[in-house]
Design a protein around this motif. Structure first.
Motif, short mmCIF file in Angstrom:
data_model
loop_
_atom_site.label_atom_id
_atom_site.label_comp_id
_atom_site.label_asym_id
_atom_site.label_seq_id
_atom_site.Cartn_x
_atom_site.Cartn_y
_atom_site.Cartn_z
N GLY A 196 -1.16 4.87 12.72
CA GLY A 196 0.20 5.24 12.35
C GLY A 196 0.27 5.82 10.95
N LEU A 197 -0.53 5.26 10.06
CA LEU A 197 -0.56 5.77 8.69
C LEU A 197 -1.20 7.15 8.63
CD1 LEU A 197 0.49 4.46 6.10
CD2 LEU A 197 -1.85 3.76 5.57
N THR A 198 -2.11 7.43 9.57
CA THR A 198 -2.73 8.76 9.64
C THR A 198 -1.67 9.81 9.93
OG1 THR A 198 -4.77 7.79 10.48
CG2 THR A 198 -4.48 10.15 10.81
N TYR A 213 0.83 -1.21 0.00
CA TYR A 213 0.00 0.00 0.00
C TYR A 213 0.86 1.25 0.00
CZ TYR A 213 -3.35 3.58 0.94
OH TYR A 213 -4.09 4.72 0.82
N ARG A 214 1.91 1.26 0.80
CA ARG A 214 2.76 2.45 0.86
C ARG A 214 3.38 2.77 -0.50
NH1 ARG A 214 4.17 0.24 6.18
NH2 ARG A 214 3.54 1.75 7.78
N LYS A 215 3.73 1.72 -1.27
CA LYS A 215 4.38 1.94 -2.55
C LYS A 215 3.40 2.19 -3.69
CE LYS A 215 8.50 -0.83 -1.49
NZ LYS A 215 9.27 -2.06 -1.82
N LEU A 216 2.27 1.50 -3.67
CA LEU A 216 1.38 1.52 -4.83
C LEU A 216 0.04 2.21 -4.60
CD1 LEU A 216 2.04 -2.14 -6.05
CD2 LEU A 216 3.11 -0.04 -6.86
N LEU A 242 -7.81 8.11 -0.01
CA LEU A 242 -8.15 6.68 -0.18
C LEU A 242 -7.96 5.95 1.14
CD1 LEU A 242 -8.89 4.33 -2.05
CD2 LEU A 242 -6.46 4.08 -2.58
N PHE A 243 -6.87 6.24 1.82
CA PHE A 243 -6.63 5.62 3.13
C PHE A 243 -7.72 6.02 4.12
CE2 PHE A 243 -4.99 7.07 7.25
CZ PHE A 243 -4.91 5.84 7.89
N ARG A 244 -8.12 7.28 4.12
CA ARG A 244 -9.15 7.74 5.04
C ARG A 244 -10.48 7.03 4.78
NH1 ARG A 244 -8.81 11.90 8.46
NH2 ARG A 244 -6.78 12.96 8.61
N LEU A 245 -10.75 6.76 3.51
CA LEU A 245 -11.98 6.04 3.18
C LEU A 245 -11.97 4.65 3.81
CD1 LEU A 245 -14.63 5.75 1.51
CD2 LEU A 245 -13.22 4.87 -0.34
N PHE A 246 -10.88 3.94 3.68
CA PHE A 246 -10.79 2.60 4.25
C PHE A 246 -10.76 2.65 5.78
CE2 PHE A 246 -9.84 1.35 -0.02
CZ PHE A 246 -10.24 0.02 -0.09
N PHE A 266 -4.78 -3.74 -0.85
CA PHE A 266 -3.87 -4.08 0.25
C PHE A 266 -4.53 -3.80 1.60
CE2 PHE A 266 -0.92 -3.06 -3.29
CZ PHE A 266 -0.27 -4.27 -3.37
N LEU A 267 -5.24 -2.68 1.69
CA LEU A 267 -5.94 -2.36 2.93
C LEU A 267 -7.07 -3.36 3.17
CD1 LEU A 267 -6.12 1.52 2.55
CD2 LEU A 267 -4.44 0.17 3.81
N GLU A 268 -7.72 -3.78 2.13
CA GLU A 268 -8.78 -4.78 2.25
C GLU A 268 -8.22 -6.11 2.75
OE1 GLU A 268 -13.02 -5.72 1.03
OE2 GLU A 268 -11.91 -3.99 1.75
N ARG A 269 -7.06 -6.51 2.20
CA ARG A 269 -6.42 -7.74 2.64
C ARG A 269 -6.05 -7.64 4.13
NH1 ARG A 269 -7.74 -10.11 -1.58
NH2 ARG A 269 -6.43 -11.61 -2.71
#
Length: 460
Positions: free
Chosen positions: A323-325, A292-295, A333-337, A300-303
């Protein structure tokens, strides 16, 4: 002039005969049976032999001349016939291409009647039969053409094409194999055979065929495309190894694929799946997190969500999200997940905070509306919930996102490595990432929120 020359030649011959007779007046006896003979002057016997030789030579010459004339006449007649047949054939093909099937049939049958062994006419009639919805008749025509010319590549191609149209894929594959045996570097046949293998998920055979395509030399303008396709097929073969209980082999192949194409999302996803199958959960989590960090792909978040929830360990997942926040709070996209996860864990206020941040940034996505509608429903804000539901299409028990192909917009209930619509690899996304990329993120305060705490979201 010719008559005078013949007359002079005759006079010369008579004078020569009389002169020769004068020099050889004696008689010669010739035995043609033990007790039967003929006696003639020597000069007459010699002259008779000369005349006989001339007559034989003239006969041979006459035969040769007549034979040549007859052959020339036959050839002219055959060529004329073939020109007439070709004219009828071309007109029939023209009618076929223009869609006038009735007239095309009349003309092509006429051409076939005049030359039943003309292969191109049989091929055209096979195409006509296929267009008329009579593939069996077309295949029968092609069988006759193969009897006439067993090595005709055009006949084999047409046979395979009609077999594909009728759903007889196994027979089509066998036909392409025959064609490839005749011409091992026939790229069109190799590609068509490869696509049939892909259609039936026969990945190892598709992979071997793709290697043959590259060996045949696809051309400079298609080389990169074909190399990428080789990687995609290697991936599918590796995933098949994983599915059939060979995770170690799958892991080695997936790692090698990522060395060659580091941004190939499906390979990273499946590598994590492979580690999970091997019982190496930490490596699986690390693979998906780095992916997720790279692409920046939602799969990846779903997995990660599925992995930790199946193990009833949401706190570890929340720690990763928080931590990602801190690292990248402006990642919509991260906030949505993150919001989706909070909603799933009944952390409704925190979910609302994240999802409102996404919506406020200008993202127009049915998936955002779906989650917000469910959030408002749980906070008993009925009117807002109804409004958001009207913008969304549906909801599942697990609040799962549909996958959408970034290439052709094909929608699928489950994420897959390959789009079933356009056949592209690595284009399936769990959300419409283009909408998130186009939106302008707000400046959002990065907060460390502990499980169970409630924070009011503030945007600048």
């Amino acid at each position: 002039m010719t008559f005078m020359a013949m007359l002079l030649l005759l006079v010369f011959f008579i004078l020569f005969f009389l002169y020769f007779w004068g020099l050889n007046p004696h008689m010669v006896t010739v035995f043609y049976l033990p007790e039967q003979s003929l006696t003639y002057p020597a000069a007459m016997i010699v002259v008779s032999c000369v005349i006989l030789g001339l007559a034989i030579g003239f006969g041979i010459h006459a035969y040769s001349t007549i034979s040549h004339w007859v052959k020339h006449w036959q050839r002219d007649r055959t060529e004329k016939k073939q020109r007439e047949i070709s004219t009828i054939y071309r007109e029939g093909v023209g009618r076929l291409l223009s869609g006038d099937l009735k007239k095309a049939r009349v003309l092509l049958l006429k051409a076939l009647d005049r030359d039943p062994r003309r292969v191109d006419t049989l091929i055209a009639l096979a195409s006509l039969s296929a267009q008329e919805g009579s593939p069996a008749e077309g295949l029968d025509r092609l069988r006759k053409a193969r009897d006439i010319d067993p090595k005709s590549r055009e006949v084999l191609f047409k046979t395979a094409a009609i077999l594909e149209e009728t759903g007889a894929d196994e027979e089509a594959i066998a036909t392409y194999k025959e064609l490839i045996e005749l011409d091992r570097d026939n790229r069109k046949a190799l590609r068509n055979q490869r696509e049939l293998f892909i259609k039936h998920a026969r990945w190892q055979e598709a992979l071997e065929t793709q290697r043959q395509v590259l060996k045949a030399g696809p051309g400079a303008n298609r080389m990169e495309e074909e190399k990428d396709r080789l990687i995609f097929l290697r991936y599918e073969a590796a995933r098949q190894l994983l599915a059939t209980g060979h995770p170690d082999q799958a892991k080695s192949e997936l790692k090698d694929i990522l060395k060659q194409k580091a941004d190939f999302t499906p390979a990273r996803v499946s590598l994590g799946d492979t580690y999970a199958a091997l019982g190496r959960g930490d490596d699986a989590v690390k693979t998906w997190q780095n992916g997720y960090r790279k692409l920046r792909k939602g799969v990846f978040l779903e997995r990660l969500e599925d992995f930790f929830m199946q193990r009833e360990d949401p706190s570890s997942l929340l720690n990763f999200f928080r931590g990602l926040t801190i690292e990248q709070g402006d990642d919509l996209l991260f906030r949505l997940f993150y919001g989706k996860l909070c909603l799933r864990l009944e952390m409704v206020d925190e979910a609302k905070e994240q999802l409102q941040a996404v919506e406020s940034s200008g993202v127009e996505s049915s998936q955002v509306h779906l989650l917000l509608a469910e959030t408002y429903r749980r906070t008993r804000e009925g009117e807002k919930a109804i409004s958001e539901y009207q913008k969304a299409l549906g909801i599942s028990k697990r609040l799962r996102f549909n996958s959408v192909c970034e290439n052709c917009q094909e929608v699928s209930v489950e994420w897959d490595s390959r789009c079933s619509g356009c056949g592209s690899w690595g284009t399936m996304a769990l959300v419409d990432s283009k909408a998130f990329q186009a939106a302008t993120p707000l400046l959002i305060d990065k907060l460390v929120v502990h499980h169970g705490e409630r924070k009011e979201w503030a945007g600048a």
